[in-house]
Design a protein around this motif. Structure first.
Motif, PDB file in Angstrom:
ATOM      1  N   PHE A 145       0.826  -1.214   0.000  1.00 40.63           N
ATOM      2  CA  PHE A 145       0.000   0.000   0.000  1.00 40.63           C
ATOM      3  C   PHE A 145       0.857   1.259   0.000  1.00 40.63           C
ATOM      4  CE2 PHE A 145      -2.205  -3.445   2.200  1.00 40.63           C
ATOM      5  CZ  PHE A 145      -3.349  -3.543   1.411  1.00 40.63           C
ATOM      6  N   LEU A 146       2.113   1.136  -0.439  1.00 39.86           N
ATOM      7  CA  LEU A 146       3.008   2.292  -0.267  1.00 39.86           C
ATOM      8  C   LEU A 146       2.628   3.466  -1.168  1.00 39.86           C
ATOM      9  CD1 LEU A 146       5.249   2.577  -2.775  1.00 39.86           C
ATOM     10  CD2 LEU A 146       6.218   0.603  -1.640  1.00 39.86           C
ATOM     11  N   GLU A 163       4.075   6.873  -3.030  1.00 36.43           N
ATOM     12  CA  GLU A 163       5.332   7.459  -3.475  1.00 36.43           C
ATOM     13  C   GLU A 163       5.625   8.658  -2.584  1.00 36.43           C
ATOM     14  OE1 GLU A 163       5.396   8.108  -7.682  1.00 36.43           O
ATOM     15  OE2 GLU A 163       4.572   6.123  -8.026  1.00 36.43           O
ATOM     16  N   LYS A 180      -6.334  -4.449  -1.941  1.00 38.13           N
ATOM     17  CA  LYS A 180      -5.531  -3.423  -2.601  1.00 38.13           C
ATOM     18  C   LYS A 180      -6.355  -2.578  -3.570  1.00 38.13           C
ATOM     19  CE  LYS A 180      -2.378  -1.046  -4.343  1.00 38.13           C
ATOM     20  NZ  LYS A 180      -0.977  -0.793  -4.211  1.00 38.13           N
ATOM     21  N   GLY A 206      -8.950  16.832  -0.654  1.00 35.69           N
ATOM     22  CA  GLY A 206      -8.325  18.008  -1.265  1.00 35.69           C
ATOM     23  C   GLY A 206      -8.845  18.164  -2.691  1.00 35.69           C
ATOM     24  N   GLY A 237      -3.667  11.364 -10.105  1.00 36.43           N
ATOM     25  CA  GLY A 237      -2.918  10.815 -11.239  1.00 36.43           C
ATOM     26  C   GLY A 237      -1.944   9.805 -10.686  1.00 36.43           C
ATOM     27  N   LYS A 287       2.234  14.515  -8.019  1.00 37.36           N
ATOM     28  CA  LYS A 287       2.023  15.015  -6.649  1.00 37.36           C
ATOM     29  C   LYS A 287       3.391  15.448  -6.133  1.00 37.36           C
ATOM     30  CE  LYS A 287       2.732  10.820  -3.961  1.00 37.36           C
ATOM     31  NZ  LYS A 287       2.217   9.950  -2.930  1.00 37.36           N
TER      32      LYS A 287
HETATM   33  C1  UDX Z   1      -1.619   5.569  -4.051  1.00 37.89           C
HETATM   34  C2  UDX Z   1      -2.176   4.997  -2.732  1.00 37.89           C
HETATM   35  O1  UDX Z   1      -2.273   6.033  -1.756  1.00 37.89           O
HETATM   36  C3  UDX Z   1      -1.271   3.898  -2.222  1.00 37.89           C
HETATM   37  O2  UDX Z   1      -1.808   3.326  -1.039  1.00 37.89           O
HETATM   38  C4  UDX Z   1      -1.145   2.840  -3.296  1.00 37.89           C
HETATM   39  O3  UDX Z   1      -0.267   1.821  -2.865  1.00 37.89           O
HETATM   40  C5  UDX Z   1      -0.646   3.456  -4.593  1.00 37.89           C
HETATM   41  O4  UDX Z   1      -1.489   4.524  -4.988  1.00 37.89           O
HETATM   42  P1  UDX Z   1       0.302   7.277  -4.728  1.00 37.89           P
HETATM   43  O5  UDX Z   1      -0.020   6.981  -6.158  1.00 37.89           O
HETATM   44  O6  UDX Z   1       1.734   7.355  -4.308  1.00 37.89           O
HETATM   45  O7  UDX Z   1      -0.367   6.170  -3.770  1.00 37.89           O
HETATM   46  O8  UDX Z   1      -0.389   8.667  -4.411  1.00 37.89           O
HETATM   47  P2  UDX Z   1      -1.362   9.303  -3.330  1.00 37.89           P
HETATM   48  O9  UDX Z   1      -0.582  10.021  -2.314  1.00 37.89           O
HETATM   49  O10 UDX Z   1      -2.355   8.331  -2.861  1.00 37.89           O
HETATM   50  O11 UDX Z   1      -2.080  10.400  -4.263  1.00 37.89           O
HETATM   51  C6  UDX Z   1      -2.780   9.991  -5.430  1.00 37.89           C
HETATM   52  C7  UDX Z   1      -3.259  11.158  -6.235  1.00 37.89           C
HETATM   53  O12 UDX Z   1      -4.397  11.750  -5.622  1.00 37.89           O
HETATM   54  C8  UDX Z   1      -2.259  12.290  -6.437  1.00 37.89           C
HETATM   55  O13 UDX Z   1      -2.308  12.715  -7.789  1.00 37.89           O
HETATM   56  C9  UDX Z   1      -2.759  13.368  -5.514  1.00 37.89           C
HETATM   57  O14 UDX Z   1      -2.408  14.648  -5.980  1.00 37.89           O
HETATM   58  C10 UDX Z   1      -4.251  13.152  -5.581  1.00 37.89           C
HETATM   59  N1  UDX Z   1      -4.971  13.653  -4.398  1.00 37.89           N
HETATM   60  C11 UDX Z   1      -4.718  13.132  -3.173  1.00 37.89           C
HETATM   61  C12 UDX Z   1      -5.902  14.679  -4.534  1.00 37.89           C
HETATM   62  O15 UDX Z   1      -6.148  15.176  -5.643  1.00 37.89           O
HETATM   63  N2  UDX Z   1      -6.555  15.126  -3.425  1.00 37.89           N
HETATM   64  C13 UDX Z   1      -6.325  14.630  -2.182  1.00 37.89           C
HETATM   65  O16 UDX Z   1      -6.956  15.086  -1.241  1.00 37.89           O
HETATM   66  C14 UDX Z   1      -5.369  13.601  -2.053  1.00 37.89           C
END
Ligand code: UDX
Length: 447
Positions: free
Chosen positions: A147-148, A150, A217, A264, A270, A336
């Protein structure tokens, strides 16, 4: 324990290094020679805070190695599979080509009694197929999703929220149906040993069947994507009613059942996981004849993509109706902050759409310019923030890096641009401060 990790991307490289940091011996295998060369030299092939320290410590201890040769995995008793499962080129489902190839090669090196532990995100049903394939070799398959996030990959790997382990379960007598088999119990014990420090630290350890582990997942990612699109749908309504979605999210977030995180509003999600995982989940549900159960995820995807268009239309409005030949400073390229990943980046999509409308777009980012240049060579890039802002007709913030949220003063920015107009695609700026400095401020779902 002796561990191999097949696939050394975000998931595998961090996993291999993390395993040595908790006392195991690990070998990371990848077909990409350049990546293996970097990792063997203690360099992270991508931006991930804390990874290089972990790699260097692991290499110095002599317990961490990397190789392109699968035969080097032969000494290990536990083989983690961490290869990518991208979206199919010509469809919505997951492409399992890397997984198939890894398993095929692994079949040549495993010994009876070994465990093959899948970490990659896969369509439900994959683990059972692999178990059938590996059973004749005396190997037990376990599904242990990762579940990591980035940017937080090291922390999420060393001390995860939860550890889920899908093991073989009995399909026989009703009384024992669904209970782990003897092999399943043994496999769960081995995984308890692998993750002993985290479990001792209080991380919940859940033993399930294969399908549940695979689903945890994709269901988690579907929920997170839905949460982001929910608040972005509210932003659409706020835009026609004059409400402020950020205040709405604050108020909703006080309800503990809802929570403020992942509310947010902005240009949406993405990256290499959320978009492709929800599409693959829908595709799998359709294959299973239950597409209707997940049809809402299509709308989640559609809402998400609409927000990019909204940011573009705000930039057009800020420029008085057309961005043609206007200078647009785009702040952000990564999907992000704290990442150099530009896969399915909303930031670059917005930049490309503006360029498509004839704008003179310059993109900057603290970490992702090299990757962005490779995937979007048609855009112009600038490493220096001030140079990016020079003479801009509109500033568009699309990744909420601290450098822009906190580091950029509206007064300083005003001294560089040719017009004080800012589109805050992540609702991350202090709107009042920017307005006080004479800027026209355009937020997402805000008046
Ligand atoms: C995600 C899951 O969080 C993780 O558990 C899984 O293993 C892989 O996919 P990640 O892709 O690293 O992780 O990004 P995350 O921090 O979850 O953000 C995902 C996207 O959502 C980003 O583009 C972020 O900008 C967007 N986001 C997040 C929003 O637009 N609003 C928010 O409030 C939170």
């Amino acid at each position: 324990m002796r561990i191999s990790v097949i696939g050394c991307g975000y998931l595998g490289a961090v996993h291999a290094a993390a395993m040595t940091s908790i006392g195991h011996e690990a070998i990371g295998i990848d077909v990409d020679e350049g990546r293996i060369r970097l990792l063997s030299g203690g360099e992270a092939p991508f931006f991930e805070p804390g990874l290089e320290d972990l790699l260097q410590a692991g290499l110095a201890s002599g317990r961490l190695r990397f190789s392109t040769d699968m035969r080097d995995a032969a000494d290990a008793a536990v083989h983690f599979i961490a290869v990518g499962t991208p979206q199919q080129r010509d469809g919505q489902g997951a492409d399992l080509e890397h997984l198939d190839r890894a398993v095929e090669q692994l079949c040549g090196v495993v010994k009876p009694g070994d465990l093959v532990v899948g970490k990659s995100t896969v369509p439900v049903g994959t683990a059972a197929d692999l178990a059938d394939r590996l059973a004749p070799l005396g190997v037990t398959v376990v599904w242990n999703p990762e579940f990591l996030r980035e940017g937080w990959a090291v922390k999420d790997t060393v001390s995860p929220d939860r550890i889920v382990v899908g093991v073989p379960v009995s399909s026989g007598e009703e009384i024992s149906r669904g209970a782990p088999t003897a092999d399943g119990l043994r496999a769960a014990d081995v995984l308890r040993e692998v993750y002993a420090p985290a479990i001792e630290g209080g991380t919940p350890f859940l033993v399930t069947d294969y399908a549940t582990a695979e689903l945890v997942k994709v269901a988690a990612n579907a929920f997170l994507a839905t949460k982001v699109s929910f608040i972005n749908a509210m932003a659409e309504i706020a835009e026609i009613t004059g409400a402020d979605v950020t205040r709405l999210a604050d108020a909703l977030g006080h309800d503990e059942r809802i929570g403020r995180r992942f509310l947010g509003a902005g240009i949406g999600f993405g990256g290499g996981c959320l978009p492709k995982d929800i599409r693959a989940f829908v595709a799998r549900a359709e294959e299973l004849g239950r597409g209707s159960a997940l049809s809402f995820l299509r709308e989640v995807d559609a809402i998400n993509l609409r927000r990019r268009e909204r940011a573009v239309s705000l930039a057009v409005r800020a420029c008085g109706g057309s961005v043609y030949e206007r200078r647009v400073a785009v702040l952000g390229a990564a999907f992000k902050p704290h990442s150099d990943d530009v896969r399915d980046s909303p930031a670059l999509d917005v930049a490309s759409r503006l360029r498509g409308l004839g704008a003179r777009v310059t993109v900057t980012d603290p970490a992702a310019i090299d990757n962005a240049r490779r995937t979007h060579p048609q855009l112009d890039y600038e490493t220096d923030l001030d140079s990016t802002l020079n003479d801009a007709d509109v500033v568009v913030v699309v990744t909420e890096w601290d450098e822009y949220r906190r580091g950029l003063s509206p007064e300083h920015a005003a001294s560089l641009v040719s017009a004080r107009a800012v589109v805050d695609g992540r609702n991350c700026l202090d709107a009042a401060a920017w307005r006080a400095a004479g800027w026209k401020y355009y937020g997402m779902g805000r008046p």
